[in-house]
Design a protein around this motif. Structure first.
Motif, PDB file in Angstrom:
ATOM      1  N   SER A  56       0.825  -1.202   0.000  1.00 43.41           N
ATOM      2  CA  SER A  56       0.000   0.000   0.000  1.00 43.41           C
ATOM      3  C   SER A  56       0.863   1.257   0.000  1.00 43.41           C
ATOM      4  O   SER A  56       0.582   2.219  -0.725  1.00 43.41           O
ATOM      5  N   ILE A  57       1.931   1.239   0.797  1.00 43.37           N
ATOM      6  CA  ILE A  57       2.825   2.401   0.871  1.00 43.37           C
ATOM      7  C   ILE A  57       3.489   2.654  -0.476  1.00 43.37           C
ATOM      8  O   ILE A  57       3.457   3.762  -1.013  1.00 43.37           O
ATOM      9  N   ILE A  58       4.103   1.598  -1.045  1.00 44.59           N
ATOM     10  CA  ILE A  58       4.810   1.792  -2.321  1.00 44.59           C
ATOM     11  C   ILE A  58       3.827   1.972  -3.477  1.00 44.59           C
ATOM     12  O   ILE A  58       4.116   2.688  -4.439  1.00 44.59           O
ATOM     13  N   GLY A  59       2.642   1.335  -3.367  1.00 47.89           N
ATOM     14  CA  GLY A  59       1.648   1.483  -4.421  1.00 47.89           C
ATOM     15  C   GLY A  59       1.145   2.905  -4.533  1.00 47.89           C
ATOM     16  O   GLY A  59       0.997   3.454  -5.631  1.00 47.89           O
ATOM     17  N   ASN A  60       0.885   3.542  -3.394  1.00 50.42           N
ATOM     18  CA  ASN A  60       0.424   4.930  -3.398  1.00 50.42           C
ATOM     19  C   ASN A  60       1.526   5.897  -3.798  1.00 50.42           C
ATOM     20  O   ASN A  60       1.296   6.822  -4.574  1.00 50.42           O
ATOM     21  N   MET A  61       2.729   5.690  -3.281  1.00 48.00           N
ATOM     22  CA  MET A  61       3.827   6.614  -3.563  1.00 48.00           C
ATOM     23  C   MET A  61       4.359   6.481  -4.985  1.00 48.00           C
ATOM     24  O   MET A  61       4.858   7.447  -5.561  1.00 48.00           O
ATOM     25  N   LEU A  62       4.286   5.265  -5.557  1.00 48.34           N
ATOM     26  CA  LEU A  62       4.847   5.048  -6.892  1.00 48.34           C
ATOM     27  C   LEU A  62       3.776   4.958  -7.972  1.00 48.34           C
ATOM     28  O   LEU A  62       3.821   5.678  -8.961  1.00 48.34           O
ATOM     29  N   PHE A  63       2.800   4.048  -7.789  1.00 53.01           N
ATOM     30  CA  PHE A  63       1.816   3.827  -8.854  1.00 53.01           C
ATOM     31  C   PHE A  63       0.737   4.908  -8.894  1.00 53.01           C
ATOM     32  O   PHE A  63       0.497   5.522  -9.940  1.00 53.01           O
ATOM     33  N   VAL A  64       0.081   5.149  -7.763  1.00 55.95           N
ATOM     34  CA  VAL A  64      -0.997   6.150  -7.733  1.00 55.95           C
ATOM     35  C   VAL A  64      -0.455   7.544  -8.033  1.00 55.95           C
ATOM     36  O   VAL A  64      -0.978   8.263  -8.890  1.00 55.95           O
ATOM     37  N   LEU A  65       0.616   7.934  -7.323  1.00 61.16           N
ATOM     38  CA  LEU A  65       1.211   9.249  -7.559  1.00 61.16           C
ATOM     39  C   LEU A  65       1.786   9.331  -8.969  1.00 61.16           C
ATOM     40  O   LEU A  65       1.610  10.330  -9.670  1.00 61.16           O
ATOM     41  N   GLY A  66       2.473   8.260  -9.391  1.00 58.31           N
ATOM     42  CA  GLY A  66       3.086   8.253 -10.723  1.00 58.31           C
ATOM     43  C   GLY A  66       2.060   8.382 -11.829  1.00 58.31           C
ATOM     44  O   GLY A  66       2.225   9.176 -12.767  1.00 58.31           O
ATOM     45  N   LEU A  67       0.979   7.600 -11.747  1.00 56.91           N
ATOM     46  CA  LEU A  67      -0.066   7.652 -12.772  1.00 56.91           C
ATOM     47  C   LEU A  67      -0.762   9.012 -12.777  1.00 56.91           C
ATOM     48  O   LEU A  67      -1.083   9.552 -13.844  1.00 56.91           O
ATOM     49  N   SER A  68      -0.969   9.575 -11.585  1.00 59.89           N
ATOM     50  CA  SER A  68      -1.600  10.901 -11.482  1.00 59.89           C
ATOM     51  C   SER A  68      -0.731  11.976 -12.125  1.00 59.89           C
ATOM     52  O   SER A  68      -1.205  12.796 -12.921  1.00 59.89           O
ATOM     53  N   VAL A  69       0.550  11.962 -11.784  1.00 60.75           N
ATOM     54  CA  VAL A  69       1.490  12.949 -12.327  1.00 60.75           C
ATOM     55  C   VAL A  69       1.626  12.781 -13.843  1.00 60.75           C
ATOM     56  O   VAL A  69       1.669  13.765 -14.597  1.00 60.75           O
ATOM     57  N   PHE A  70       1.683  11.531 -14.306  1.00 59.27           N
ATOM     58  CA  PHE A  70       1.832  11.254 -15.736  1.00 59.27           C
ATOM     59  C   PHE A  70       0.602  11.734 -16.523  1.00 59.27           C
ATOM     60  O   PHE A  70       0.728  12.464 -17.509  1.00 59.27           O
ATOM     61  N   MET A  71      -0.602  11.338 -16.071  1.00 57.32           N
ATOM     62  CA  MET A  71      -1.826  11.711 -16.783  1.00 57.32           C
ATOM     63  C   MET A  71      -2.076  13.221 -16.717  1.00 57.32           C
ATOM     64  O   MET A  71      -2.486  13.832 -17.708  1.00 57.32           O
TER      65      MET A  71
END
Length: 352
Positions: free
Chosen positions: A96-111
């Motif tokens: 959950s920690i790495i998923g939010n910091m990497l995937f959720v944040l990453g996808l948000s920043v990318f899109m």
């Protein structure tokens, strides 16, 4: 029309999950249907939270979205603790920690970056979030190092003390950010924000009722899901580390995924960061220590000692997330970097 189809699909999958559970269907079928139901319910939970947030303000909205977005995962984790599956619980916390910091944040920043060249948010808030991320990493490293020379009773005592301190630190952070320094940490409002004056779809009272209903439904689905995880893991030869860190984390974080990405695409990157990073901090500083105390009341303490793999993953995620977000500016390429790190960690966890 689309909303009616979504609500209908959510109700159908919930009812189907109940039928499969009480009819004794195979673990694979139950987990597949329950996972789909959790994802739909998480999206429903996210919609209810967004409507409540409309009446509470943007920063409070980000906090509420992160909190109720973590509700599914917290409920799943409680049932895992009850079953004594501590390794899977700690893996899900890591995921959950790495998923939010990497995937959720990453996808948000990318899109968001594809639509807006540079997106800005409160630099002071980013700095405080970075400090809290480092605190989380440090606190998780200390028990892992010292526990090697401790007896089991000492490890349990250390875990309870650390858990208590983390909960106090998180509560004081809420006081600091929501009360004493609320204005200093308020959101930067972009001049080109899309749909900045959206109306809530539901009334305030109905939104709160739907929030409660969705949480209760998630609780039932979570219990049915956890009851089949052990059999599913053994059948497909998956490690508890991978199942907890990626499968459970992705399913449980569905609400944050959708809400954060949509906000970033409306140039509300500050709210998206509040959801993604705030959710990671909430898991590390509040949810994980709460689970330690819950395990204590169940009669068998879950220590706060994480494996080397988990600590490395959390440390790497925190390091790159801090590097990218600390200046209060983001672009699409930085989001892509976060996603790449997440994929690398996913492959490593699968092969571990």
């Amino acid at each position: 029309m689309k909303q009616k189809l979504f609500y209908t699909a959510t109700a159908i999958f919930f009812i189907l999950s109940a039928i499969l559970h009480y009819s004794g269907a195979s673990a694979t079928v139950q987990i597949t249907i329950c996972s789909a139901a959790v994802i739909l319910l998480a999206a429903f939970l996210g919609r209810a939270t967004e409507n409540v947030a409309h009446y509470a303000g943007e920063r409070m909205g980000g906090f509420l979205n992160a909190t109720f977005g973590n509700a599914a995962e917290l409920i799943i984790a409680i049932f895992l603790v009850k079953e004594g599956l501590f390794d899977m619980v700690k893996a899900s916390i890591t995921g959950s920690i790495i998923g939010n910091m990497l995937f959720v944040l990453g996808l948000s920043v990318f899109m968001g970056g594809l639509k807006f060249k540079i997106q800005k948010f409160n630099e002071l808030l980013a700095g405080h979030n970075a400090s809290l991320m480092l605190l989380a990493v440090i606190v998780l490293f200390i028990p892992a190092v010292f526990a090697r020379d401790f007896e089991p009773r000492q490890v349990d005592a250390l875990s309870l003390i650390v858990a208590g301190i983390l909960i106090i630190a998180y509560i004081l952070w809420l006081v600091f950010s929501m009360i004493t320094h609320k204005n200093e940490l308020s959101e930067i409002v972009p001049t080109n924000t899309v749909e900045s004056h959206e109306q809530a779809h539901w009334s305030k009272g109905f939104s709160i009722v739907m929030l409660v209903v969705a949480t209760v439904m998630v609780a039932f689905i979570s219990e049915w899901l956890v009851g089949n995880l052990e059999e599913f893991t053994h059948r497909f030869g998956l490690s508890e580390l991978f199942v907890g860190a990626f499968l459970i984390a992705i399913i449980g974080n569905a609400a944050e995924h959708s809400a954060a990405v949509f906000l970033a695409m409306k140039n509300k990157i500050g709210a998206a960061v509040e959801i993604a990073v705030g959710s990671s901090l909430q898991i590390a500083l509040f949810v994980s220590p709460v689970l330690v105390f819950i395990s204590f009341f169940f009669g068998d303490i879950m220590d706060i000692v994480f494996t080397t793999y988990e600590l490395v993953a959390i440390g790497v995620a925190a390091f790159i997330a801090i590097s990218i977000s600390r200046d209060g500016k983001t672009n699409w390429y930085e989001g892509l970097l976060l996603i790449f790190v997440y994929i690398i960690l996913g492959v490593a966890f699968f092969m571990a």
